[in-house]
Design an enzyme around this catalytic site. Sequence first.
Site, PDB file in Angstrom:
ATOM      1  NE  ARG A 176      -3.149   0.353  -0.748  1.00  0.00           N
ATOM      2  CZ  ARG A 176      -3.311   0.275  -2.051  1.00  0.00           C
ATOM      3  NH1 ARG A 176      -2.932   1.268  -2.840  1.00  0.00           N
ATOM      4  NH2 ARG A 176      -3.849  -0.801  -2.604  1.00  0.00           N
ATOM      5  CE  LYS A 200      -0.691  28.539  -4.199  1.00  0.00           C
ATOM      6  NZ  LYS A 200      -1.809  29.071  -5.004  1.00  0.00           N
ATOM      7  CD  GLU A 229       2.899  37.907  -6.301  1.00  0.00           C
ATOM      8  OE1 GLU A 229       2.115  38.600  -5.615  1.00  0.00           O
ATOM      9  OE2 GLU A 229       3.067  36.692  -6.120  1.00  0.00           O
ATOM     10  CG  ASP A 233       0.538  36.993  -9.430  1.00  0.00           C
ATOM     11  OD1 ASP A 233       0.490  35.804  -9.770  1.00  0.00           O
ATOM     12  OD2 ASP A 233      -0.115  37.463  -8.483  1.00  0.00           O
ATOM     13  CE  LYS A 266       3.642  34.559  -3.081  1.00  0.00           C
ATOM     14  NZ  LYS A 266       3.706  34.252  -4.523  1.00  0.00           N
TER      15      LYS A 266
END
Length: 288
Positions: free
Chosen positions: A106, A141, A203, A224, A173
């Site tokens: 598994r 992410k 960004e 972005d 960012k």
Amino acid sequence: MNKPIGVLPPFLVLDPVLQSWLIEDIGRGDRTTQSLLTANPKLGTAKWIAKVPGIVAGLPIAARVFQLLNNQVSFSPVISEGQKCQPGQIIAEINGSLDALLMGERVALNLAMRLSGIATLTHQYTDKIADLATKFVDTRKTTPGLRILEKYATTIGGAINHRMGLDDAVMIKDNHIAAAGSIGEAISCIRSQIPYPLTIEVETENLEQVEEALKYQADIIMLDNMSLANMDMAVKLIRQHNELIKIEASGNITLETIRAVAETGVDYISSSAPITQAKWLDLSMKIE
């Protein structure tokens, strides 16, 4: 575009993680397998079979899972890592102690199905721009605890890795800009503190921010969530200012839009989709 090469970290790094997943699954013991085989150990053969088409990834990791349970287990891939499989195709053959095969089944399958799903979707993205100079990159992410392996899977699918963690590079960012007060303040403060040769990426969401990033000599400028028209103007502006600055596009990148974005002339396109939206590739194991 040359296909990136997927490189796993040494098993010195991976073994503790794989062992922890085996421990999670086995717990105080595999009641079924050990009840059947402890008093009567047997050797056997198992085959892994693809149930759907896709790109196979994770075979070296699956092999290691079984070998951690019994180092005499032989895991023999029938197709190469990164190769396409078809429904019904045998992708690997495993020989060894049946208790190791059953206890490791598994964890090994779960990892391979997850990584193969990521590689499959990544390949669909990279294939859309395979004839262009733009490179497709992943993001941070990722599933906590799985980043190294998920990012490995994107390279098997044809992408290249963005930074692995916060210590790899500086990325300023929107929230950093808000905290600092401006792009210029953020770059000036950070540049005085980071070690050589870390790069600074900023960004930007509009042409005014692009101009400010250029003024303060950002190494990489991310466009972005810009419209194609604004992105095209931003690329021309950056290239006229300094051809050495790398340009990355990000935000709402889909299989339908990626080629148009690449055709603006950006160097990189980043997206979390190959990891966050990938379906597992259905594989099964059959004991013979």
